[in-house]
Design a protein around this motif. Structure first.
Motif, PDB file in Angstrom:
ATOM      1  N   ALA A  33     -45.745 -10.500 -28.974  1.00  0.00           N
ATOM      2  CA  ALA A  33     -45.110 -11.690 -29.510  1.00  0.00           C
ATOM      3  C   ALA A  33     -44.951 -12.706 -28.384  1.00  0.00           C
ATOM      4  CB  ALA A  33     -43.749 -11.322 -30.106  1.00  0.00           C
ATOM      5  N   MET A  34     -44.874 -13.967 -28.766  1.00  0.00           N
ATOM      6  CA  MET A  34     -44.770 -15.055 -27.785  1.00  0.00           C
ATOM      7  C   MET A  34     -43.674 -16.032 -28.210  1.00  0.00           C
ATOM      8  SD  MET A  34     -47.178 -14.482 -25.483  1.00  0.00           S
ATOM      9  CE  MET A  34     -47.282 -16.068 -24.662  1.00  0.00           C
ATOM     10  N   THR A  35     -43.162 -16.760 -27.238  1.00  0.00           N
ATOM     11  CA  THR A  35     -42.070 -17.674 -27.536  1.00  0.00           C
ATOM     12  C   THR A  35     -42.231 -18.994 -26.804  1.00  0.00           C
ATOM     13  OG1 THR A  35     -39.638 -17.775 -27.729  1.00  0.00           O
ATOM     14  CG2 THR A  35     -40.535 -16.928 -25.658  1.00  0.00           C
ATOM     15  N   TRP A  36     -41.570 -20.036 -27.286  1.00  0.00           N
ATOM     16  CA  TRP A  36     -41.465 -21.327 -26.612  1.00  0.00           C
ATOM     17  C   TRP A  36     -40.004 -21.571 -26.268  1.00  0.00           C
ATOM     18  CZ3 TRP A  36     -45.474 -24.258 -24.941  1.00  0.00           C
ATOM     19  CH2 TRP A  36     -46.735 -24.075 -25.528  1.00  0.00           C
ATOM     20  N   VAL A  37     -39.775 -22.073 -25.083  1.00  0.00           N
ATOM     21  CA  VAL A  37     -38.443 -22.442 -24.589  1.00  0.00           C
ATOM     22  C   VAL A  37     -38.569 -23.826 -23.974  1.00  0.00           C
ATOM     23  CG1 VAL A  37     -36.610 -21.887 -22.940  1.00  0.00           C
ATOM     24  CG2 VAL A  37     -37.817 -20.034 -24.129  1.00  0.00           C
ATOM     25  N   ARG A  38     -37.576 -24.675 -24.151  1.00  0.00           N
ATOM     26  CA  ARG A  38     -37.649 -26.009 -23.566  1.00  0.00           C
ATOM     27  C   ARG A  38     -36.432 -26.303 -22.694  1.00  0.00           C
ATOM     28  NH1 ARG A  38     -36.806 -30.133 -28.769  1.00  0.00           N
ATOM     29  NH2 ARG A  38     -34.628 -29.557 -29.232  1.00  0.00           N
ATOM     30  N   GLN A  39     -36.598 -27.308 -21.844  1.00  0.00           N
ATOM     31  CA  GLN A  39     -35.529 -27.703 -20.929  1.00  0.00           C
ATOM     32  C   GLN A  39     -35.547 -29.215 -20.780  1.00  0.00           C
ATOM     33  OE1 GLN A  39     -35.762 -26.062 -16.900  1.00  0.00           O
ATOM     34  NE2 GLN A  39     -33.534 -25.926 -16.868  1.00  0.00           N
ATOM     35  N   GLY A  66     -38.425 -27.137 -39.308  1.00  0.00           N
ATOM     36  CA  GLY A  66     -38.958 -28.134 -40.221  1.00  0.00           C
ATOM     37  C   GLY A  66     -39.805 -29.201 -39.539  1.00  0.00           C
ATOM     38  N   ARG A  67     -39.676 -29.332 -38.215  1.00  0.00           N
ATOM     39  CA  ARG A  67     -40.477 -30.322 -37.475  1.00  0.00           C
ATOM     40  C   ARG A  67     -41.502 -29.669 -36.561  1.00  0.00           C
ATOM     41  NH1 ARG A  67     -38.236 -33.447 -33.777  1.00  0.00           N
ATOM     42  NH2 ARG A  67     -36.563 -31.994 -33.282  1.00  0.00           N
ATOM     43  N   PHE A  68     -41.194 -28.478 -36.082  1.00  0.00           N
ATOM     44  CA  PHE A  68     -42.068 -27.756 -35.159  1.00  0.00           C
ATOM     45  C   PHE A  68     -42.743 -26.605 -35.888  1.00  0.00           C
ATOM     46  CE2 PHE A  68     -39.860 -28.701 -30.795  1.00  0.00           C
ATOM     47  CZ  PHE A  68     -39.784 -30.048 -31.135  1.00  0.00           C
ATOM     48  N   THR A  69     -44.001 -26.333 -35.529  1.00  0.00           N
ATOM     49  CA  THR A  69     -44.721 -25.188 -36.085  1.00  0.00           C
ATOM     50  C   THR A  69     -45.394 -24.412 -34.961  1.00  0.00           C
ATOM     51  OG1 THR A  69     -45.180 -26.381 -38.147  1.00  0.00           O
ATOM     52  CG2 THR A  69     -46.504 -24.421 -37.689  1.00  0.00           C
ATOM     53  N   ILE A  70     -45.060 -23.145 -34.862  1.00  0.00           N
ATOM     54  CA  ILE A  70     -45.666 -22.277 -33.863  1.00  0.00           C
ATOM     55  C   ILE A  70     -46.833 -21.540 -34.502  1.00  0.00           C
ATOM     56  CG2 ILE A  70     -44.135 -20.320 -34.361  1.00  0.00           C
ATOM     57  CD1 ILE A  70     -44.107 -19.695 -31.336  1.00  0.00           C
ATOM     58  N   SER A  71     -47.892 -21.361 -33.742  1.00  0.00           N
ATOM     59  CA  SER A  71     -49.055 -20.629 -34.257  1.00  0.00           C
ATOM     60  C   SER A  71     -49.800 -20.034 -33.062  1.00  0.00           C
ATOM     61  CB  SER A  71     -49.981 -21.541 -35.065  1.00  0.00           C
ATOM     62  OG  SER A  71     -50.499 -22.583 -34.243  1.00  0.00           O
ATOM     63  N   LYS A  76     -58.757 -16.705 -29.120  1.00  0.00           N
ATOM     64  CA  LYS A  76     -58.828 -17.639 -27.992  1.00  0.00           C
ATOM     65  C   LYS A  76     -57.706 -17.380 -26.982  1.00  0.00           C
ATOM     66  CE  LYS A  76     -61.027 -21.385 -30.588  1.00  0.00           C
ATOM     67  NZ  LYS A  76     -60.942 -22.795 -31.031  1.00  0.00           N
ATOM     68  N   HIS A  77     -56.920 -16.330 -27.203  1.00  0.00           N
ATOM     69  CA  HIS A  77     -55.803 -15.998 -26.293  1.00  0.00           C
ATOM     70  C   HIS A  77     -54.898 -17.208 -26.078  1.00  0.00           C
ATOM     71  CE1 HIS A  77     -59.141 -13.232 -25.211  1.00  0.00           C
ATOM     72  NE2 HIS A  77     -58.181 -12.340 -25.246  1.00  0.00           N
ATOM     73  N   THR A  78     -54.618 -17.933 -27.143  1.00  0.00           N
ATOM     74  CA  THR A  78     -53.881 -19.188 -27.003  1.00  0.00           C
ATOM     75  C   THR A  78     -52.757 -19.284 -28.023  1.00  0.00           C
ATOM     76  OG1 THR A  78     -55.850 -20.308 -26.144  1.00  0.00           O
ATOM     77  CG2 THR A  78     -54.069 -21.701 -26.943  1.00  0.00           C
ATOM     78  N   LEU A  79     -51.621 -19.751 -27.543  1.00  0.00           N
ATOM     79  CA  LEU A  79     -50.432 -20.019 -28.340  1.00  0.00           C
ATOM     80  C   LEU A  79     -50.306 -21.528 -28.512  1.00  0.00           C
ATOM     81  CD1 LEU A  79     -47.578 -18.948 -29.442  1.00  0.00           C
ATOM     82  CD2 LEU A  79     -46.750 -19.479 -27.113  1.00  0.00           C
ATOM     83  N   TYR A  80     -49.797 -21.960 -29.652  1.00  0.00           N
ATOM     84  CA  TYR A  80     -49.659 -23.392 -29.916  1.00  0.00           C
ATOM     85  C   TYR A  80     -48.242 -23.726 -30.381  1.00  0.00           C
ATOM     86  CZ  TYR A  80     -54.762 -23.055 -30.101  1.00  0.00           C
ATOM     87  OH  TYR A  80     -56.080 -22.801 -29.814  1.00  0.00           O
ATOM     88  N   LEU A  81     -47.873 -24.996 -30.179  1.00  0.00           N
ATOM     89  CA  LEU A  81     -46.653 -25.527 -30.769  1.00  0.00           C
ATOM     90  C   LEU A  81     -46.962 -26.935 -31.263  1.00  0.00           C
ATOM     91  CD1 LEU A  81     -43.638 -24.873 -31.334  1.00  0.00           C
ATOM     92  CD2 LEU A  81     -43.104 -26.202 -29.263  1.00  0.00           C
TER      93      LEU A  81
END
Lengths: 124, 110
Positions: A33-39, A66-71, A76-81
């Motif tokens: 599993a993968m995650t996004w974190v922001r600062q 509702g505004r962001f979509t993770i996929s 391609k070994h790639t995560l998207y936001l």
């Protein structure tokens, strides 16, 4: 050594969209599993979103739901936001990170490793 | 999804021990033994120092230790060193595949 490399950040006007990418290398991307974190500038870390290893389950922070979509594209070994309807308060460095197993609840080893981050600036 | 509460700053002299607290609720810190601590230097990505409340990644210094009591987790840095000066964040699993970070603590070595 496991590596994550984010890209896709930039300057965008309020209401605009961006797609961030996170390229993974030197580990079996499809098994984690993968995650996004922001600062935000000068602020603390904020968890944004998580996706299961097979892409079949996702979750979001209330602030972005509702505004962001993770996929992800495991081939391609790639995560998207995908970030839509951008607001000034979305201005931040966005980091991707790996969980320790397939599930979105797999926090046994924390988020490790992290990418170097990609900067998103929302301004007119 | 309210942020976990950490002191804004903690300071100590070289060789001293300091403790950073991380207070949440029974829905996050108190409900799971899934608290991690991250060290972050300016302009750099965070790095996990402690996971599952009190476990250290292989290769990490043993002068970092973690604990938890009720809804509060703690990170202790023993034998404080100049290179420990950084920002530290706790993060807890909060159920349902969600996570919550602490407000962050700036550690200063006097």
């Amino acid at each position: 050594e496991m590596q994550l490399l984010e890209s896709g950040g930039g300057l965008v006007q309020p209401g605009g969209s961006l797609r961030l990418s996170c390229a993974a290398s030197d580990f079996s991307f499809r098994n984690y599993a993968m995650t996004w974190v922001r600062q935000a500038p000068g602020k603390g870390l904020e968890w944004v979103s998580v996706i299961r290893a097979d892409g079949g389950a996702t979750n979001y922070a209330d602030s972005v739901n509702g505004r962001f979509t993770i996929s992800r594209d495991n081939s391609k070994h790639t995560l998207y936001l995908q970030i839509n309807s951008l607001r000034a308060e979305d201005t931040a460095v966005y980091y991707c990170a790996k969980l320790s197993c397939t599930s979105i609840s797999c926090y046994q080893a924390g988020f490790d490793p992290w990418g170097q981050g990609t900067q998103v600036i929302v301004s007119s | 999804q309210s942020a976990l509460t950490q002191p804004a700053s903690v300071s100590g002299s070289p060789g001293q021990s300091i403790t950073i607290s991380c207070t949440g609720t029974s829905s996050d810190v108190g409900g799971y033994n899934l608290v991690s601590w991250y060290q972050q230097f300016p302009g750099k990505a965070p790095k996990v120092m402690i996971y599952e409340v009190n476990k250290r990644p292989s290769g990490e210094s043993n002068h970092f230790s973690g604990s938890k009591s009720g809804n509060t987790a703690s990170l202790t840095i023993s034998g404080l060193q100049a290179e420990d000066e950084a920002d530290y964040y706790c993060c807890s699993y909060a159920g349902g595949g969600t996570y919550v970070f602490g407000t962050g603590t700036k550690v200063t070595v006097l």
